[in-house]
Write a protein that holds these residues in place. Sequence first.
Motif, mmCIF file in Angstrom:
data_model
loop_
_atom_site.group_PDB
_atom_site.id
_atom_site.type_symbol
_atom_site.label_atom_id
_atom_site.label_comp_id
_atom_site.label_asym_id
_atom_site.label_seq_id
_atom_site.Cartn_x
_atom_site.Cartn_y
_atom_site.Cartn_z
ATOM 1 N N LEU A 1 -3.383 -0.934 5.602
ATOM 2 C CA LEU A 1 -3.138 -0.536 4.213
ATOM 3 C C LEU A 1 -3.710 -1.576 3.237
ATOM 4 O O LEU A 1 -4.299 -1.226 2.217
ATOM 5 C CB LEU A 1 -1.639 -0.337 3.980
ATOM 6 C CG LEU A 1 -1.015 0.831 4.764
ATOM 7 C CD1 LEU A 1 0.513 0.803 4.662
ATOM 8 C CD2 LEU A 1 -1.536 2.172 4.264
ATOM 9 N N CYS B 1 -6.786 -1.087 0.289
ATOM 10 C CA CYS B 1 -6.772 -1.558 -1.107
ATOM 11 C C CYS B 1 -8.010 -2.409 -1.390
ATOM 12 O O CYS B 1 -8.663 -2.249 -2.421
ATOM 13 C CB CYS B 1 -5.515 -2.372 -1.395
ATOM 14 S SG CYS B 1 -3.992 -1.407 -1.334
ATOM 15 N N GLU C 1 0.281 -1.388 -7.674
ATOM 16 C CA GLU C 1 -0.215 -0.277 -6.855
ATOM 17 C C GLU C 1 -0.345 -0.703 -5.390
ATOM 18 O O GLU C 1 -0.043 0.077 -4.478
ATOM 19 C CB GLU C 1 -1.559 0.234 -7.393
ATOM 20 C CG GLU C 1 -1.493 0.824 -8.801
ATOM 21 C CD GLU C 1 -0.507 1.978 -8.932
ATOM 22 O OE1 GLU C 1 -0.101 2.557 -7.906
ATOM 23 O OE2 GLU C 1 -0.129 2.291 -10.075
ATOM 24 N N TYR C 2 -0.801 -1.929 -5.183
ATOM 25 C CA TYR C 2 -0.835 -2.498 -3.829
ATOM 26 C C TYR C 2 0.554 -2.353 -3.199
ATOM 27 O O TYR C 2 0.693 -1.929 -2.053
ATOM 28 C CB TYR C 2 -1.256 -3.959 -3.926
ATOM 29 C CG TYR C 2 -1.002 -4.824 -2.718
ATOM 30 C CD1 TYR C 2 -1.987 -4.990 -1.746
ATOM 31 C CD2 TYR C 2 0.209 -5.498 -2.553
ATOM 32 C CE1 TYR C 2 -1.756 -5.803 -0.635
ATOM 33 C CE2 TYR C 2 0.446 -6.304 -1.455
ATOM 34 C CZ TYR C 2 -0.530 -6.458 -0.491
ATOM 35 O OH TYR C 2 -0.302 -7.248 0.594
ATOM 36 N N ASP C 3 1.589 -2.685 -3.960
ATOM 37 C CA ASP C 3 2.958 -2.607 -3.446
ATOM 38 C C ASP C 3 3.336 -1.180 -3.058
ATOM 39 O O ASP C 3 3.974 -0.958 -2.025
ATOM 40 C CB ASP C 3 3.944 -3.141 -4.490
ATOM 41 C CG ASP C 3 3.965 -4.668 -4.523
ATOM 42 O OD1 ASP C 3 3.344 -5.283 -3.633
ATOM 43 O OD2 ASP C 3 4.611 -5.234 -5.417
ATOM 44 N N ALA C 4 2.954 -0.207 -3.908
ATOM 45 C CA ALA C 4 3.269 1.195 -3.594
ATOM 46 C C ALA C 4 2.600 1.591 -2.279
ATOM 47 O O ALA C 4 3.179 2.303 -1.457
ATOM 48 C CB ALA C 4 2.798 2.116 -4.724
ATOM 49 N N VAL C 5 1.382 1.105 -2.085
ATOM 50 C CA VAL C 5 0.638 1.457 -0.867
ATOM 51 C C VAL C 5 1.258 0.793 0.367
ATOM 52 O O VAL C 5 1.629 1.471 1.322
ATOM 53 C CB VAL C 5 -0.852 1.054 -0.999
ATOM 54 C CG1 VAL C 5 -1.595 1.242 0.324
ATOM 55 C CG2 VAL C 5 -1.525 1.871 -2.098
ATOM 56 N N ALA D 1 4.135 -0.785 0.935
ATOM 57 C CA ALA D 1 5.555 -0.584 1.246
ATOM 58 C C ALA D 1 5.786 0.669 2.080
ATOM 59 O O ALA D 1 6.844 0.832 2.692
ATOM 60 C CB ALA D 1 6.374 -0.510 -0.047
ATOM 61 N N SER D 2 4.806 1.564 2.111
ATOM 62 C CA SER D 2 4.970 2.809 2.863
ATOM 63 C C SER D 2 5.126 2.558 4.363
ATOM 64 O O SER D 2 5.739 3.345 5.069
ATOM 65 C CB SER D 2 3.780 3.735 2.613
ATOM 66 O OG SER D 2 2.607 3.172 3.173
#
Lengths: 411, 411
Positions: free
Chosen positions: A50, A54, A65-69, A71-72
Amino acid sequence: MARLVLKFGGTSVGDIERIKNVAKKVKQEVDAGHEVAVVVSAMSGVTNQLVDYCRQIAKVHDQAEYDAVVASGEQVTSGLLAIALQEIGIPARSWQGWQIPLIADETHGKSRIERIDTTSLSDNMSKGVVGVVAGFQGVTEKGRIATLGRGGSDTSAVALAAALNADRCDIYTDVDGVYTTDPRIVKTARKLHRITYEEMLEMASLGAKVLQTRSVEMAMKHHVRVQVLSTFEQAPGSDLPGTLVVDEDEIVEQELVSGIAYSRDEAKITLLGVEDRPGVAAAIFGPLTDAAINVDMIVQNVSEDGRTTDMTFTVGKADLDRAVQVLEKAQADLNYRRLAADANVVKVSVIGVGMRSHAGVAQRMFKALADRGINIQVISTSEIKVSVLIAEEYTELALRSLHTAYGLDKA
Amino acid sequence: MARLVLKFGGTSVGDIERIKNVAKKVKQEVDAGHEVAVVVSAMSGVTNQLVDYCRQIAKVHDQAEYDAVVASGEQVTSGLLAIALQEIGIPARSWQGWQIPLIADETHGKSRIERIDTTSLSDNMSKGVVGVVAGFQGVTEKGRIATLGRGGSDTSAVALAAALNADRCDIYTDVDGVYTTDPRIVKTARKLHRITYEEMLEMASLGAKVLQTRSVEMAMKHHVRVQVLSTFEQAPGSDLPGTLVVDEDEIVEQELVSGIAYSRDEAKITLLGVEDRPGVAAAIFGPLTDAAINVDMIVQNVSEDGRTTDMTFTVGKADLDRAVQVLEKAQADLNYRRLAADANVVKVSVIGVGMRSHAGVAQRMFKALADRGINIQVISTSEIKVSVLIAEEYTELALRSLHTAYGLDKA
């Protein structure tokens, strides 16, 4: 009945079979009558994939946005483990950071936990429902996902244990505990049954990468009893399977030295013929700090002529080239004669809270190294550790000699 | 300036290069002065992988946990597209279902949207920030993640367009619009520039898998103008690149028939010598309903002897074996003479709102098929469609004949 937080890292949940295996371990604790929360990492390899996505899109990218990606990854594992638990008859549900909520600050990508509202999670646990918590993540006051930096699931687990008033936080990993030194190098290394937070902090930051440093600091602050143990094997003939990290007063018979750590991540820089005047250290380290380069060990030689001196210090190996550039640029200002850089070094440290009350610990180290003809380049000490910088090729020899010199070899 | 919702499916965001390509398409709309929200699916293959993980752990599993696992796919794409947009200078942020929030009901795995609070999203869009919304998901009142069923991102997009009062909802997919029939079979098939919701619904449920049925129902209910168009190519020489799905009154010159659809997913069952008495239909279809088997076309022959009759109907091909089992078990009760099953059938339908006001549409179909020697096994009609069941080997011949018979071939 105890309340436990169990944490499983990426290799422990690396595939579906391993997730099922983790479910069995959790079941053992539930069957023993404990209330359990489990913190999980992403399946191994997922986070790297992931992060790579990015970077492929933009080398520098919005950390929110990195975090949203990223954390999945933990979200997936938490759901899968909840299913695996239910499948073997254990009531369970997954919790994302925002569902708990675990409130974290706005420094996306390396956010810090501000507070955890455990009301709902705790209610569920009291009713016998295992809480499967996605590690590594929280939610900001603004409602965005924030991650806690690499290895942040350890911190999630310890923080959750503190908030839940848990009796213990078990960190399951791919090693079965903390050793007196690296057992791959020193065959006689022993597993420590107990270690103090302070010692663990030194071990962690010096290269024994068992627990994330921040998680140990947090455990120390909140007096969380942390146990490090292996997901894959149980040490035979031991009442406690791993290493317990605890307050100093829980350790009755304290060894003088608990362990020998080492770090190959160091590089040495010497500035020869620096002007010996007030403020010269600030002039040297200011530009390095501005370039976000951390300096570790620092030695300033006694000035022989009263006008110039030599200054030696270490930086991270990865920062060496950049540090040299910065210092060469500042040459006119610093007015040193010559700069010498050496990446061929290793930092070896003896660690033990026992040395606070005992003299001669450092001397024993210097003698053991001298007996083997190992030259010490830099020395630094703290209350509970003595570190020396030596040439890298002596790493193994130094570790073995010191391990014997402090009586750490197993019987 | 218009307000647009754009939706990109799994193949459109299938890899990093494609995500960058989507960002460029979004930029075109922003540069044209529009306010834009984008709904994204998971990268192709990701959802299947996650569904497979759940199944590997437990064949039957908690749908709420399944939702937590599979919703992560869209989360990843939303963050990545936001980064890709920012990288080309377009302000953007990702929105998960729970962040909007998009409230969905508790029927996890196939949840329905209850309402969308677009306040924050809309505020952001007004400020020029593109909202990148993770499709396929919402959050329940209890704060759990809920997914909308396979293909649910279409529904997310249309619902969002309705809630945002958008001027249009563009569904980007791997086909460039809706055709008069399957262009892989009939080379003279034409792309329709406009189609009514009712026709689209028939096309969708009859096998032209362009839009999820529920999304069309929702578009019809809220009068959302939906455009279907290709992510990968733009039809040359067309002012509107795709097919617009709209209210009937927006279509000035309505064709008699808009398209010919077909479905190979049907199987035929005939019960011979069923008692001709009141309640026999209920006795046959009751057990099928209990077994959750949908029955589609039904024909009851006129009784010749006044005592027995034949009953023919279709079920989904996947349900055929189970349907036969159910009916054989009920044989004693139904008292039929013989059961005949046939999976070698296809349902062909002519569809058009124009047939409401025109007679002779069905007759033209029967004649065209008869001219080719194709035997019709079952007929069913609705206000805007005529469907026939024929032997599967005539599929292509029937489609081509009907396409010509209704004047649909392109010039």
